[in-house]
Design an enzyme around this catalytic site. Structure first.
Site, PDB file in Angstrom:
ATOM      1  N   ASN A 211       0.852  -1.205   0.000  1.00 37.30           N
ATOM      2  CA  ASN A 211       0.000   0.000   0.000  1.00 37.30           C
ATOM      3  C   ASN A 211       0.883   1.249   0.000  1.00 37.30           C
ATOM      4  O   ASN A 211       2.103   1.166  -0.061  1.00 37.30           O
ATOM      5  CB  ASN A 211      -0.944  -0.025   1.212  1.00 37.30           C
ATOM      6  CG  ASN A 211      -0.179  -0.110   2.506  1.00 37.30           C
ATOM      7  OD1 ASN A 211       0.587   0.777   2.838  1.00 37.30           O
ATOM      8  ND2 ASN A 211      -0.365  -1.196   3.246  1.00 37.30           N
ATOM      9  N   ASP A 280      -4.086  -6.057   4.855  1.00 38.20           N
ATOM     10  CA  ASP A 280      -5.170  -6.830   5.455  1.00 38.20           C
ATOM     11  C   ASP A 280      -5.160  -8.280   4.987  1.00 38.20           C
ATOM     12  O   ASP A 280      -5.549  -9.178   5.720  1.00 38.20           O
ATOM     13  CB  ASP A 280      -6.527  -6.180   5.121  1.00 38.20           C
ATOM     14  CG  ASP A 280      -6.663  -4.834   5.804  1.00 38.20           C
ATOM     15  OD1 ASP A 280      -6.194  -4.728   6.952  1.00 38.20           O
ATOM     16  OD2 ASP A 280      -7.207  -3.898   5.193  1.00 38.20           O
ATOM     17  N   LYS A 290       8.688 -17.531 -10.454  1.00 36.58           N
ATOM     18  CA  LYS A 290       7.972 -16.415 -11.062  1.00 36.58           C
ATOM     19  C   LYS A 290       6.799 -16.934 -11.917  1.00 36.58           C
ATOM     20  O   LYS A 290       6.995 -17.832 -12.747  1.00 36.58           O
ATOM     21  CB  LYS A 290       8.955 -15.614 -11.934  1.00 36.58           C
ATOM     22  CG  LYS A 290       8.357 -14.353 -12.487  1.00 36.58           C
ATOM     23  CD  LYS A 290       9.364 -13.615 -13.348  1.00 36.58           C
ATOM     24  CE  LYS A 290       8.647 -12.522 -14.124  1.00 36.58           C
ATOM     25  NZ  LYS A 290       9.458 -11.956 -15.176  1.00 36.58           N
ATOM     26  N   ASP A 307      -4.330  -9.785  13.035  1.00 39.07           N
ATOM     27  CA  ASP A 307      -4.378  -8.390  13.483  1.00 39.07           C
ATOM     28  C   ASP A 307      -3.377  -8.234  14.636  1.00 39.07           C
ATOM     29  O   ASP A 307      -3.598  -8.721  15.746  1.00 39.07           O
ATOM     30  CB  ASP A 307      -5.800  -8.026  13.930  1.00 39.07           C
ATOM     31  CG  ASP A 307      -5.934  -6.521  14.119  1.00 39.07           C
ATOM     32  OD1 ASP A 307      -5.053  -5.928  14.777  1.00 39.07           O
ATOM     33  OD2 ASP A 307      -6.897  -5.945  13.594  1.00 39.07           O
ATOM     34  N   ILE A 308      -2.288  -7.564  14.336  1.00 41.98           N
ATOM     35  CA  ILE A 308      -1.177  -7.456  15.299  1.00 41.98           C
ATOM     36  C   ILE A 308      -1.622  -6.678  16.531  1.00 41.98           C
ATOM     37  O   ILE A 308      -1.419  -7.101  17.675  1.00 41.98           O
ATOM     38  CB  ILE A 308       0.034  -6.753  14.626  1.00 41.98           C
ATOM     39  CG1 ILE A 308       0.444  -7.522  13.376  1.00 41.98           C
ATOM     40  CG2 ILE A 308       1.194  -6.624  15.603  1.00 41.98           C
ATOM     41  CD1 ILE A 308       1.406  -6.793  12.456  1.00 41.98           C
ATOM     42  N   LYS A 338     -13.197   1.212  16.407  1.00 43.41           N
ATOM     43  CA  LYS A 338     -11.890   0.550  16.499  1.00 43.41           C
ATOM     44  C   LYS A 338     -11.405   0.502  17.943  1.00 43.41           C
ATOM     45  O   LYS A 338     -10.867  -0.500  18.408  1.00 43.41           O
ATOM     46  CB  LYS A 338     -10.880   1.312  15.628  1.00 43.41           C
ATOM     47  CG  LYS A 338      -9.852   0.408  15.003  1.00 43.41           C
ATOM     48  CD  LYS A 338      -9.253   1.014  13.770  1.00 43.41           C
ATOM     49  CE  LYS A 338     -10.237   0.938  12.608  1.00 43.41           C
ATOM     50  NZ  LYS A 338      -9.688   1.411  11.358  1.00 43.41           N
ATOM     51  N   LYS A 342     -11.138  -3.339  19.165  1.00 42.52           N
ATOM     52  CA  LYS A 342      -9.786  -3.872  19.382  1.00 42.52           C
ATOM     53  C   LYS A 342      -9.350  -3.705  20.838  1.00 42.52           C
ATOM     54  O   LYS A 342      -8.208  -3.992  21.178  1.00 42.52           O
ATOM     55  CB  LYS A 342      -8.776  -3.192  18.441  1.00 42.52           C
ATOM     56  CG  LYS A 342      -9.061  -3.433  16.959  1.00 42.52           C
ATOM     57  CD  LYS A 342      -7.847  -3.147  16.087  1.00 42.52           C
ATOM     58  CE  LYS A 342      -8.224  -3.178  14.617  1.00 42.52           C
ATOM     59  NZ  LYS A 342      -7.088  -3.310  13.722  1.00 42.52           N
TER      60      LYS A 342
HETATM   61  O1  C5P Z   1      -8.465  -2.622  11.313  1.00 41.48           O
HETATM   62  P1  C5P Z   1      -7.626  -1.532  10.733  1.00 41.48           P
HETATM   63  O2  C5P Z   1      -6.620  -2.029   9.750  1.00 41.48           O
HETATM   64  O3  C5P Z   1      -8.409  -0.382  10.197  1.00 41.48           O
HETATM   65  O4  C5P Z   1      -6.838  -0.959  12.016  1.00 41.48           O
HETATM   66  C1  C5P Z   1      -5.776  -0.080  11.895  1.00 41.48           C
HETATM   67  C2  C5P Z   1      -4.889  -0.205  13.105  1.00 41.48           C
HETATM   68  O5  C5P Z   1      -4.624  -1.569  13.404  1.00 41.48           O
HETATM   69  C3  C5P Z   1      -3.550   0.425  12.878  1.00 41.48           C
HETATM   70  O6  C5P Z   1      -3.089   0.878  14.132  1.00 41.48           O
HETATM   71  C4  C5P Z   1      -2.712  -0.742  12.357  1.00 41.48           C
HETATM   72  O7  C5P Z   1      -1.332  -0.548  12.595  1.00 41.48           O
HETATM   73  C5  C5P Z   1      -3.267  -1.891  13.153  1.00 41.48           C
HETATM   74  N1  C5P Z   1      -3.250  -3.185  12.448  1.00 41.48           N
HETATM   75  C6  C5P Z   1      -2.456  -4.220  12.878  1.00 41.48           C
HETATM   76  N2  C5P Z   1      -2.500  -5.428  12.234  1.00 41.48           N
HETATM   77  C7  C5P Z   1      -3.289  -5.626  11.174  1.00 41.48           C
HETATM   78  C8  C5P Z   1      -4.097  -4.576  10.715  1.00 41.48           C
HETATM   79  C9  C5P Z   1      -4.057  -3.372  11.360  1.00 41.48           C
HETATM   80  O8  C5P Z   1      -1.701  -4.036  13.833  1.00 41.48           O
HETATM   81  N3  C5P Z   1      -3.295  -6.793  10.571  1.00 41.48           N
END
Ligand code: C5P
Length: 401
Positions: A211, A280, A290, A307-308, A338, A342
């Site tokens: 991105n 995502d 390749k 989701d970290i 959010k 989260k």
């Molecule tokens: O759910 P979304 O992507 O909108 O959330 C954004 C927040 O979550 C940001 O702080 C991003 O760094 C974190 N994030 C993450 N791991 C992911 C997706 C988003 O830590 N896989």
């Protein structure tokens, strides 16, 4: 300030008409309990005599880089080490340019390079000069290098112009110095983990999904936190931003790599700020060879990445977690969701889209927490990082109260 807390300040004076205010500034600094040494450029001596500053600071004024006598009394490196703070007031356009480009062709510019003390400058110049893109670009470079700018005020100027460019009054400079001093050690002893930049999800050995995130915001926060005394570990996605000095950087590529690296570091952290634009989804299959362009249609099957941030807030409830929300609409509503979904302590939300957010040098944030909200208006990302960290620090200290 008691005797044992006496702070050493190097007052740099450069050649502008506002140099006459430096006499009063010296007096006020001493009144605040600072031990003051004055360093003047040659041009500054045209506006105010070293004798005046010597009498007020009660120390010989430092003037020359290549003066053997002065060097034997207190050499430039010794002076650089002696200073707990550097304040340059007035700071001319010329000296700003010198600092921005790392020149060391006189005593003051050399001391600035040789010192690791926080540097504050109070610019003073004609309003047209202050507005000039060359000056503003140099000021941005200084901000990026961690220099505090005590922005000039608007008003009538010595040259007759009216506009922004007047040096702040000495009492205002003293106030600004007190504020930056309070903030400078605000995060001392705090272990801060931060993710930044974009992740890269491999499709095959040469292609990937990613991105537009540049990592600038995350790097600015990491640098500002380090300057505020935090022990910072930066987990960085791809990008080519230079590593800010004084912190640990771990470079990763994919969301999965970032996930593993964060969980490993999280055990040893107090605050986690997730600025990374984590992809995502990633391809289910990563081809080891390749992919050839033989097919007319190609379908990529994607799977959701872990989701970290949500994992950290779930597995480490004691960590103060800050998430970012980049949205093109319904900013506040999505950001609040959010925060709840989260289970975060804070969310910093910003608009993205045309000319906003990603890869820009300036940004604005809506910062939300459980029972509060604060708008940080558009400003350079380095300054925004500091403002955000002041809010983080305040809420972090209140977390268990
Ligand atoms: O759910 P979304 O992507 O909108 O959330 C954004 C927040 O979550 C940001 O702080 C991003 O760094 C974190 N994030 C993450 N791991 C992911 C997706 C988003 O830590 N896989």
């Amino acid at each position: 300030m008691t005797k044992s807390q006496t702070k050493n300040i190097l007052l740099g004076i450069t050649g502008g008409i506002a140099a006459y205010k430096s006499a009063e500034l010296t007096r006020l600094l001493i009144k605040q309990g600072y031990s003051v040494r004055v360093c003047m450029t040659q041009a500054a001596t045209q506006f105010i005599t070293p004798l005046t500053l010597q009498a007020l600071s009660t120390h010989p004024v430092h003037l020359d880089l290549l003066d053997t006598q002065a060097e034997s009394a207190m050499g430039h490196i010794e002076l650089a080490r002696w200073a707990d703070h550097i304040l340059i007031a007035p700071c001319t356009a010329d000296f700003i340019a010198k600092m921005a480009h790392g020149f060391a062709d006189d005593l003051l510019s050399t001391v600035c390079l040789a010192s690791n003390a926080p540097v504050n400058i109070a610019p003073a110049m004609n309003q047209q000069m202050w507005k000039h893109p060359a000056v503003q670009n140099n000021v941005q470079t200084l901000i990026a290098n961690g220099v505090n700018i005590f922005e000039p005020a608007a008003g009538e100027q010595a040259c007759g112009d009216i506009g922004v460019g007047r040096m702040l009054e000495p009492s205002e400079i003293i106030d600004r110095l007190a504020i930056t001093e309070t903030h400078s050690r605000q995060l001392a002893g705090v272990k801060l983990l931060i993710t930044a930049g974009a992740t890269r999800e491999a499709i095959d050995p040469v292609r990937y999904l990613t991105n537009r995130s540049s990592g600038k915001m995350g790097y600015a926060i990491a640098q500002a936190a380090q300057q505020m005394g935090a022990e910072v570990t930066l987990i960085s996605g791809i990008g080519c931003l230079p590593k800010p000095s004084g912190l640990t950087r771990i470079s990763v590529e994919s969301a999965n790599d970032m996930y593993q690296a964060v969980l490993k570091q999280a055990e040893n952290c107090d605050i986690f700020i997730a600025t990374a634009a984590v992809a995502d989804y990633s391809p289910v299959q990563q081809n080891t060879h390749k992919i050839k362009k033989t097919a007319n249609h190609l379908q990529l099957e994607l799977q959701k990445n872990p989701d970290i941030l949500a994992t950290v807030s779930q597995q480490f409830p004691n960590i103060f977690t800050v998430g970012f929300a980049a949205e093109t609409d319904n900013l506040i509503q999505y950001a609040r969701q959010k925060l709840t979904n989260k289970k975060l302590d804070m969310v910093a939300a910003n608009w993205v889209g045309k000319d906003k957010g990603f890869d820009q040098t300036e940004n604005a944030l809506e910062v939300l927490w459980k029972d509060g909200q604060c708008s940080l208006p558009t400003m350079p990302k380095q300054q925004l990082a500091k403002e955000l960290l002041y809010l983080v620090e305040k809420n972090y200290r209140n977390k268990d109260k």
